[in-house]
Design an enzyme around this catalytic site. Sequence first.
Site: not given
Length: 637
Positions: A300, A418, A430, A457
């Site tokens: 990722g 988040k 999470k 982000n």
Amino acid sequence: MVNVLKIKELRYVPRWVVFFIDISIVSFSVLITYLFLQNLHVKINFVEYFNEKIFTIISVNILFMFLFKTYAGIIRYSTFFDFFKILWASGSALIVLLGLNFISEMILGQPVYLYPALCLFFFISIFLMFFFRMTTRQLFKMYMGSKGASSKIRIAVVGVEDESVSLANAMIHNPGQRYQLAGFFSARSDSKKAMLLGYKVYNKKELLENDYLRNRFDAVLIREMMSRPQMEAWTALALDKGLKVLKAPDANKIKEEGIVGSIRPLLIEDLLERSPIKIENQEVKGRHINKNILVTGGAGSIGSEIVRQVAQLGASLIVVVDQAESPLHELKLELLERFPDQSFKFILADISNHYRLEKLFEDYRFSIVYHAAAYKHVPLIEDNPHEAIFVNIVGTRNLALLSRQYHVNRFVMVSTDKAVNPTNVMGASKRAAELFVQSLQNTEDNTTKFITTRFGNVLGSNGSVIPHFKKQIEKGGPVTITHPDIIRYFMTIPEACELVLQAGTMGKGGEIYVFDMGKPVKILDLAKRMIKLSGYTPDVDIKIDFIGLRPGEKLYEELLTDNSTTIPTHHEKIMISRDPLMEFEDIELLCKQIMRSAIKKDSLQVVKILKIIVPEFISNNSEFEILDKTPEHEVYQ
């Protein structure tokens, strides 16, 4: 004629042609010298040997032109270095001829050549040879500049410092590329009416007050080393005047890559980029050198950058785990090429498979585990909450328990902002993972340091808003935004990964590290800036549509919970969040309950239990809002 000669395709004038022209210039210079003496009625010595004398002059000059290789340079790139080569060759020839004169005087009583004639010939010949090169260079530049001039981008270089002048010179000396220097912009108040390299320097005030300047330029060129406030100020000014903004690296990189490949459009990432964290490289390296490292989610955006950074720290082995086959294969090819001396293992595996993971821990005995694997897309997870349980909670539980069991020195988990006061299943899952990891820290016989890092982000990551906007702009719009007031924090991928490595080094165990993210960015402003940077006008060329908040999405992201306290560290941009904790026995029981519900794909029951684990989880714009209106959560065991 031009088509026949194909001037544009001609790399350089052949050396023998230059050599022949130089010989012709020398011969012509001799002729001019003697015509000048004849008009002045100057009597020359040894008239009967006139032809022999001329032949000697030309021969001596040819000899030194050959020795100094005055003909070897590419004419269109002639510089003062070529002038000095001509000067040395002609000067050496002059010394030989003067020596010949001296010998002639001693033997015959008079010099072969008149001394003034030799000096006059010397100055005429070097002037004409250098003039030939400069004229050829200028004509070539004019010709290349005229070819496709209408399609070239007229650039104003920002600044009058040495770096800016170097950029301008690079453009001038590369007339075949698609950029054309048209002037300079400067913030200095004393630059009015100033000229630089033959081009006008415009004051910043002139650009502000006069709209006619937009007709003289197509773009402004800013430097990579310019400070962020300066870059933002010039960018805003240029975009307001309808000019494109280009960016160039420093002059050293241009020499390596060429100006055409170096100049590129300014990206929104350039304006959002922040000063990187200062990392204690020796301390970080000491934690990794000769150690076995595991990185989950290694294919990722964050995981792959962690692998790249760890690969530079002298690890004994890096095991990269991901369930995405193609990205993992592409990463493997990249890493094996970039780091041929580093040992890697690339494992295709799902972190929710405990037995698959246990074999890895058993075989490789990891010293550090970087856990970056997670499902992160809010709307998808809202529709498939059981999948978030399998990966974000069960996967994290598997890795954390195995790390404790096999005495891994450090377990570093990548979390998200988040997870703070979550309004969606992804964020709540999470946060549950954070609570489970923290709960292990003080369990009996634990020797592992469990550390969590929270990010905002990440610029350029898979599925993030900036690549999404870029695709929409490339298609001609519209750019879709969920809400006009939505804001987000941003950071760069390398910066995020540096934080992971630093946290893994400085953590004592049980901490949640948060980052000073600076000011949040309004997504509407971000979209408008990106549209302008692409050369379009918002809501004229590219429409902006508001489509409403997605399920689980909230307007404002947070880094700290309401009940947390922040503790500073020795890094001014890194803080520790002291959030409420859960005992291991309590969260372990709840995790087993939510796992059973996830296996049954009972979405409502999954979210019910998730709201017990994370009491601050209040659903927003979601089908699960009904659960927040129920006085008590009924949990089936």
